[in-house]
Design a protein around this motif. Structure first.
Motif, PDB file in Angstrom:
ATOM      1  N   GLY A 231       0.862  -1.195   0.136  1.00  0.00           N
ATOM      2  CA  GLY A 231       0.087   0.051   0.030  1.00  0.00           C
ATOM      3  C   GLY A 231       0.956   1.279   0.010  1.00  0.00           C
ATOM      4  O   GLY A 231       1.720   1.291   0.721  1.00  0.00           O
ATOM      5  N   ARG A 232       0.519   2.240  -0.804  1.00  0.00           N
ATOM      6  CA  ARG A 232       1.302   3.529  -0.986  1.00  0.00           C
ATOM      7  C   ARG A 232       1.378   4.439   0.235  1.00  0.00           C
ATOM      8  O   ARG A 232       2.408   4.961   0.828  1.00  0.00           O
ATOM      9  CB  ARG A 232       0.900   4.178  -2.226  1.00  0.00           C
ATOM     10  CG  ARG A 232       1.836   5.555  -2.635  1.00  0.00           C
ATOM     11  CD  ARG A 232       0.972   6.228  -3.838  1.00  0.00           C
ATOM     12  NE  ARG A 232      -0.467   6.681  -3.246  1.00  0.00           N
ATOM     13  CZ  ARG A 232      -1.330   7.460  -4.190  1.00  0.00           C
ATOM     14  NH1 ARG A 232      -0.901   7.057  -5.383  1.00  0.00           N
ATOM     15  NH2 ARG A 232      -2.508   7.618  -3.668  1.00  0.00           N
ATOM     16  N   GLU A 233       0.263   4.252   1.043  1.00  0.00           N
ATOM     17  CA  GLU A 233       0.242   4.926   2.315  1.00  0.00           C
ATOM     18  C   GLU A 233       0.530   4.124   3.547  1.00  0.00           C
ATOM     19  O   GLU A 233      -0.001   4.570   4.712  1.00  0.00           O
ATOM     20  CB  GLU A 233      -1.212   5.663   2.390  1.00  0.00           C
ATOM     21  CG  GLU A 233      -1.432   6.737   1.439  1.00  0.00           C
ATOM     22  CD  GLU A 233      -1.620   6.461  -0.255  1.00  0.00           C
ATOM     23  OE1 GLU A 233      -1.296   7.173  -1.082  1.00  0.00           O
ATOM     24  OE2 GLU A 233      -2.128   5.287  -0.211  1.00  0.00           O
ATOM     25  N   ASP A 234       1.120   3.062   3.480  1.00  0.00           N
ATOM     26  CA  ASP A 234       1.414   2.120   4.377  1.00  0.00           C
ATOM     27  C   ASP A 234       2.110   2.857   5.756  1.00  0.00           C
ATOM     28  O   ASP A 234       3.285   3.497   5.199  1.00  0.00           O
ATOM     29  CB  ASP A 234       2.181   0.844   3.920  1.00  0.00           C
ATOM     30  CG  ASP A 234       2.203  -0.190   5.152  1.00  0.00           C
ATOM     31  OD1 ASP A 234       2.229  -0.094   6.198  1.00  0.00           O
ATOM     32  OD2 ASP A 234       2.449  -1.361   4.682  1.00  0.00           O
ATOM     33  N   ARG A 235       1.539   2.954   6.963  1.00  0.00           N
ATOM     34  CA  ARG A 235       2.048   3.661   8.067  1.00  0.00           C
ATOM     35  C   ARG A 235       2.854   2.701   8.934  1.00  0.00           C
ATOM     36  O   ARG A 235       3.249   3.097  10.002  1.00  0.00           O
ATOM     37  CB  ARG A 235       1.171   4.553   8.435  1.00  0.00           C
ATOM     38  CG  ARG A 235       0.434   5.542   7.950  1.00  0.00           C
ATOM     39  CD  ARG A 235      -0.344   6.624   8.844  1.00  0.00           C
ATOM     40  NE  ARG A 235      -1.215   5.983   9.309  1.00  0.00           N
ATOM     41  CZ  ARG A 235      -2.425   6.231   8.693  1.00  0.00           C
ATOM     42  NH1 ARG A 235      -2.786   6.245   7.668  1.00  0.00           N
ATOM     43  NH2 ARG A 235      -3.675   5.770   9.485  1.00  0.00           N
ATOM     44  N   ILE A 236       2.698   1.498   8.671  1.00  0.00           N
ATOM     45  CA  ILE A 236       3.315   0.237   9.490  1.00  0.00           C
ATOM     46  C   ILE A 236       4.789   0.055   8.977  1.00  0.00           C
ATOM     47  O   ILE A 236       5.870   0.317   9.686  1.00  0.00           O
ATOM     48  CB  ILE A 236       2.668  -1.091   9.644  1.00  0.00           C
ATOM     49  CG1 ILE A 236       1.054  -0.653  10.120  1.00  0.00           C
ATOM     50  CG2 ILE A 236       3.336  -1.991  10.678  1.00  0.00           C
ATOM     51  CD1 ILE A 236       1.169   0.196  11.417  1.00  0.00           C
ATOM     52  N   ILE A 237       4.898  -0.428   7.690  1.00  0.00           N
ATOM     53  CA  ILE A 237       6.091  -0.652   7.042  1.00  0.00           C
ATOM     54  C   ILE A 237       6.177  -0.018   5.933  1.00  0.00           C
ATOM     55  O   ILE A 237       5.189   0.094   4.787  1.00  0.00           O
ATOM     56  CB  ILE A 237       6.270  -2.165   6.563  1.00  0.00           C
ATOM     57  CG1 ILE A 237       6.276  -2.910   8.031  1.00  0.00           C
ATOM     58  CG2 ILE A 237       7.518  -2.458   5.939  1.00  0.00           C
ATOM     59  CD1 ILE A 237       6.514  -4.597   7.680  1.00  0.00           C
ATOM     60  N   PRO A 238       7.117   0.923   5.549  1.00  0.00           N
ATOM     61  CA  PRO A 238       7.113   1.716   4.233  1.00  0.00           C
ATOM     62  C   PRO A 238       7.199   1.256   3.129  1.00  0.00           C
ATOM     63  O   PRO A 238       8.006   0.113   2.982  1.00  0.00           O
ATOM     64  CB  PRO A 238       8.241   2.874   4.473  1.00  0.00           C
ATOM     65  CG  PRO A 238       9.125   2.056   5.399  1.00  0.00           C
ATOM     66  CD  PRO A 238       8.251   1.270   6.274  1.00  0.00           C
ATOM     67  N   VAL A 239       6.745   1.661   2.153  1.00  0.00           N
ATOM     68  CA  VAL A 239       6.701   0.967   0.794  1.00  0.00           C
ATOM     69  C   VAL A 239       8.204   0.841   0.185  1.00  0.00           C
ATOM     70  O   VAL A 239       8.392  -0.280  -0.616  1.00  0.00           O
ATOM     71  CB  VAL A 239       5.928   1.782  -0.472  1.00  0.00           C
ATOM     72  CG1 VAL A 239       6.746   3.131  -0.709  1.00  0.00           C
ATOM     73  CG2 VAL A 239       5.503   1.185  -1.746  1.00  0.00           C
ATOM     74  N   GLU A 240       9.221   1.330   0.793  1.00  0.00           N
ATOM     75  CA  GLU A 240      10.579   1.236   0.231  1.00  0.00           C
ATOM     76  C   GLU A 240      10.914  -0.096   0.562  1.00  0.00           C
ATOM     77  O   GLU A 240      12.038  -0.584  -0.186  1.00  0.00           O
ATOM     78  CB  GLU A 240      11.446   2.227   1.144  1.00  0.00           C
ATOM     79  CG  GLU A 240      11.323   3.448   0.534  1.00  0.00           C
ATOM     80  CD  GLU A 240      10.342   4.420   1.067  1.00  0.00           C
ATOM     81  OE1 GLU A 240       9.768   5.319   0.289  1.00  0.00           O
ATOM     82  OE2 GLU A 240       9.346   3.953   1.976  1.00  0.00           O
ATOM     83  N   ALA A 241      10.246  -0.721   1.580  1.00  0.00           N
ATOM     84  CA  ALA A 241      10.770  -2.199   1.962  1.00  0.00           C
ATOM     85  C   ALA A 241      10.254  -3.022   0.791  1.00  0.00           C
ATOM     86  O   ALA A 241      11.173  -4.023   0.518  1.00  0.00           O
ATOM     87  CB  ALA A 241       9.799  -2.785   3.203  1.00  0.00           C
ATOM     88  N   SER A 242       9.217  -3.096   0.017  1.00  0.00           N
ATOM     89  CA  SER A 242       8.869  -3.794  -1.159  1.00  0.00           C
ATOM     90  C   SER A 242       9.609  -3.434  -2.127  1.00  0.00           C
ATOM     91  O   SER A 242      10.139  -4.276  -3.194  1.00  0.00           O
ATOM     92  CB  SER A 242       7.394  -3.431  -1.495  1.00  0.00           C
ATOM     93  OG  SER A 242       6.678  -4.475  -0.498  1.00  0.00           O
TER      94      SER A 242
END
Length: 284
Positions: A231-242
């Protein structure tokens, strides 16, 4: 498709562990193993109930409560730290697939479940037919988000209000999912209040042991088709992880959903199921 639940016992490190296994579909069919994330009161059903109900007419869907979660075994003396505890969880999952007679299985991992999928693929090459990593943890050099910090320290204030506040950080559009969040809070509080669940949570989030990150060299050895969903707005794990996993897994694609937080399968279930079916059926 109805979801059925039962217990499956396995032996790991000389001890018997029991999984509460939620499943749908025909046993012996094309199998997908759904691995839920961490968090207070998390279970296989709270992450995957709709998905496995929807896809049971196509696949044999398996969604266990991980060891140390829900109604699966909570070790009396659990490993301290997420990395050591996840090694035990992954060993138990490998014993589970053996008990079920699965030589190959599609692995779907959400957050912590993504880390478990990667450990399983590294420990047993050839097991994973495909992998879908959704908001997966395990990427290096990313700061801890406020939401993840709240998750780790939840038992400083283990109340329904605190859990509701935490779960609203998992989603992008809180208003449209208020009913879903309220339902999950109710389901999870029954687990949160149990002593064994608290023991497992506090052991998992003991920050003293070193954390487990996946190196580019490790990821390069996983040569199956992988879809990284975030999810682009993920507030738990940022999209940079994926982005990190998609860069270093040799056969990986990246799909980023706009207006979506950490729970892709709950916020956008039709899109998530379409992506998963495309991955699994495309592999065939």
């Amino acid at each position: 498709m109805s979801v059925r639940s039962g217990d499956v016992a396995v032996s790991v490190r000389g001890q018997e562990l029991t999984f509460r296994l939620h499943e749908s579909g025909e046993r012996g069919g094309e199998a997908i193993l759904f691995l839920h994330g961490s968090g207070p009161g998390a279970t296989g059903l709270s992450n995957w109930e709709r998905v496995i109900a929807d896809l049971g007419d196509r696949y044999w869907c398996l969604a266990p409560d991980q060891i140390g979660f829900g109604d699966s075994t909570h070790p009396l003396d659990p490993p301290r730290g997420m990395a050591p505890f996840n090694e035990l969880r992954a060993e138990a999952l490998l014993a589970l697939v053996d008990e079920l007679g699965l030589e190959r299985v599609h692995l779907v991992g959400n957050s912590m479940g993504g880390q478990l999928a990667l450990i399983m693929a590294l420990d047993r090459p050839g097991l994973a037919a495909t992998m879908l990593l959704m908001g997966s943890g395990g990427a290096p050099d990313l700061p801890a988000s406020p939401g993840l910090t709240h998750l780790r320290s939840f038992y400083a204030d283990p109340t329904a209000a605190s859990l509701e506040g935490l779960l609203t950080e998992f989603v992008y559009d809180v208003d449209s999912l208020k009913g879903t969040v309220d339902r999950v809070v109710g389901e999870r509080m029954a687990y949160v209040e149990r002593d064994d669940v608290r023991r497992s949570h506090e052991a998992s989030f003991d920050m003293a042991p070193p954390r487990r990150f996946f190196t580019p060299e490790e990821l390069a050895t996983i040569d199956v088709d992988v879809l990284c969903v975030h999810g682009r707005e993920d507030r738990i794990i940022p999209v940079e992880a994926s982005r990190y996993f998609a860069e270093h897994l040799p056969n990986a694609d990246l799909y980023v959903l706009g207006q979506c937080g950490h729970w892709t399968q709950i916020e956008h279930p039709e899109a998530f199921e379409r992506l998963l079916v495309g991955l699994v059926d495309g592999h065939r």
